[in-house]
Write a protein that holds these residues in place. Structure first.
Motif, PDB file in Angstrom:
ATOM      1  N   ILE A  42      -0.571   4.165  -3.090  1.00 49.49           N
ATOM      2  CA  ILE A  42      -0.695   2.745  -3.443  1.00 49.49           C
ATOM      3  C   ILE A  42      -1.381   1.956  -2.334  1.00 49.49           C
ATOM      4  N   ILE A  43      -0.961   2.162  -1.091  1.00 58.41           N
ATOM      5  CA  ILE A  43      -1.539   1.409   0.027  1.00 58.41           C
ATOM      6  C   ILE A  43      -2.985   1.812   0.271  1.00 58.41           C
ATOM      7  N   SER A  44      -3.268   3.098   0.126  1.00 57.71           N
ATOM      8  CA  SER A  44      -4.650   3.561   0.290  1.00 57.71           C
ATOM      9  C   SER A  44      -5.558   2.954  -0.780  1.00 57.71           C
ATOM     10  N   ASN A  45      -5.088   2.902  -2.013  1.00 54.77           N
ATOM     11  CA  ASN A  45      -5.870   2.286  -3.090  1.00 54.77           C
ATOM     12  C   ASN A  45      -6.057   0.792  -2.853  1.00 54.77           C
ATOM     13  N   ALA A  46      -5.016   0.137  -2.340  1.00 60.22           N
ATOM     14  CA  ALA A  46      -5.106  -1.299  -2.059  1.00 60.22           C
ATOM     15  C   ALA A  46      -6.168  -1.587  -1.000  1.00 60.22           C
ATOM     16  N   MET A 191       8.606   7.850  10.747  1.00 56.56           N
ATOM     17  CA  MET A 191       7.164   7.896  10.983  1.00 56.56           C
ATOM     18  C   MET A 191       6.391   7.247   9.843  1.00 56.56           C
ATOM     19  N   ALA A 192       6.793   7.544   8.611  1.00 63.14           N
ATOM     20  CA  ALA A 192       6.115   6.966   7.450  1.00 63.14           C
ATOM     21  C   ALA A 192       6.329   5.465   7.380  1.00 63.14           C
ATOM     22  N   TYR A 193       7.552   5.022   7.660  1.00 62.75           N
ATOM     23  CA  TYR A 193       7.836   3.585   7.619  1.00 62.75           C
ATOM     24  C   TYR A 193       6.970   2.827   8.616  1.00 62.75           C
ATOM     25  N   SER A 199       0.176  -0.708   8.061  1.00 64.27           N
ATOM     26  CA  SER A 199      -0.885  -0.830   7.054  1.00 64.27           C
ATOM     27  C   SER A 199      -0.682  -2.077   6.193  1.00 64.27           C
ATOM     28  N   VAL A 200       0.568  -2.334   5.801  1.00 65.26           N
ATOM     29  CA  VAL A 200       0.860  -3.526   4.993  1.00 65.26           C
ATOM     30  C   VAL A 200       0.573  -4.794   5.791  1.00 65.26           C
ATOM     31  N   THR A 205      -2.849  -9.529   6.572  1.00 69.67           N
ATOM     32  CA  THR A 205      -3.772 -10.323   7.380  1.00 69.67           C
ATOM     33  C   THR A 205      -5.123 -10.459   6.682  1.00 69.67           C
ATOM     34  N   GLN A 206      -5.589  -9.365   6.101  1.00 66.67           N
ATOM     35  CA  GLN A 206      -6.850  -9.403   5.361  1.00 66.67           C
ATOM     36  C   GLN A 206      -6.755 -10.340   4.167  1.00 66.67           C
ATOM     37  N   TYR A 207      -5.637 -10.311   3.469  1.00 73.96           N
ATOM     38  CA  TYR A 207      -5.431 -11.197   2.318  1.00 73.96           C
ATOM     39  C   TYR A 207      -5.415 -12.669   2.752  1.00 73.96           C
ATOM     40  N   ILE A 208      -4.718 -12.943   3.851  1.00 78.76           N
ATOM     41  CA  ILE A 208      -4.614 -14.325   4.330  1.00 78.76           C
ATOM     42  C   ILE A 208      -5.988 -14.845   4.749  1.00 78.76           C
TER      43      ILE A 208
END
Length: 234
Positions: A42-46, A191-193, A199-200, A205-208
């Motif tokens: 999901i995050i990679s696609n976003a 590690m994943a968290y 990434s989120v 930041t990119q969205y803002i």
């Protein structure tokens, strides 16, 4: 002659409570890995979609045409597309009300995009709290199983007159397996968290930044339209 200890036998011969602890840790580990693969996709696609949309947005394409293209392609836009659709739709709605000032139009548009931003970030952060929980409590659950198993081993050791290492080793070994399982569940989750949280945060930041730049573009359009109306009325 066999050397070493058979882990399967140790698990099967462990006490019921230690087996329940191991089963719980295995279940948490499986759930964590399922979430890891899901969030990664999901995050990679976003990230990919955000990059593609920004390229199209800054290509100089007419905003109305871009809005129609996005809404025709996706019933429920995601990511930057959701922010763009929300902002442009609200901007067009306010712009029809000629009595409203430029400031009120942009304020309403900005507010609509902030709501969309909150929803998109919430989607990206979904299930991350579970990974954080697994990473935090798994070692303690495994440690509980270890303490319980060692306690039972020493209780059994106290019931015999002559104790040997061979007698106590299986009980301690089965107890330590619980700790190993706890670490096995916790380490990938932590590690994943950390990776996904970073990434989120980067996406947010990119969205803002996009939201602020888009609001500036709409502000210039609204101000230009207001000037045209003033000249016509004059």
């Amino acid at each position: 002659m066999e050397s070493g200890l058979n882990f399967i036998d140790l698990i099967l011969k462990a006490s019921v409570l230690v087996q329940l602890v191991m089963l719980a840790l295995v279940g948490m580990s499986i759930a964590s890995w399922a979430i890891i693969f899901q969030r990664r996709s999901i995050i990679s696609n976003a990230m990919d979609n955000a990059k593609k949309f920004e390229q199209k947005f800054w290509s100089g394409m007419d905003l109305s045409k871009l809005y129609n293209e996005v809404t025709a392609r996706a019933v429920n836009p995601q990511g930057l597309e959701a922010l763009f659709v929300s902002g442009f739709k609200e901007f067009a709605r306010h712009k029809k009300q000629s009595t409203q000032s430029t400031g009120l139009v942009i304020e309403g548009t900005h507010r609509s995009m902030r709501v969309a931003l909150s929803r998109e970030v919430e989607k990206l952060e979904s299930s991350l709290s579970f990974l954080a929980t697994v990473g935090s409590i798994s070692p303690y659950i495994g440690l509980f199983g270890t303490v319980w198993g060692i306690m039972n081993a020493f209780i059994a050791l106290g019931e015999v007159k002559q104790a040997t290492l061979q007698m106590v080793a299986p009980g301690i070994a089965e107890a330590l397996i619980a700790t190993a399982m706890g670490l096995f569940a916790a380490i990938p989750a932590v590690m994943a968290y950390n990776k996904f949280a970073k990434s989120v945060e980067k996406l947010e930041t990119q969205y803002i930044n996009f939201m602020e730049e888009f609001a500036n573009i709409l502000h210039r359009q609204a101000a230009s339209s207001a000037e045209v109306k003033q000249h016509v009325s004059a």
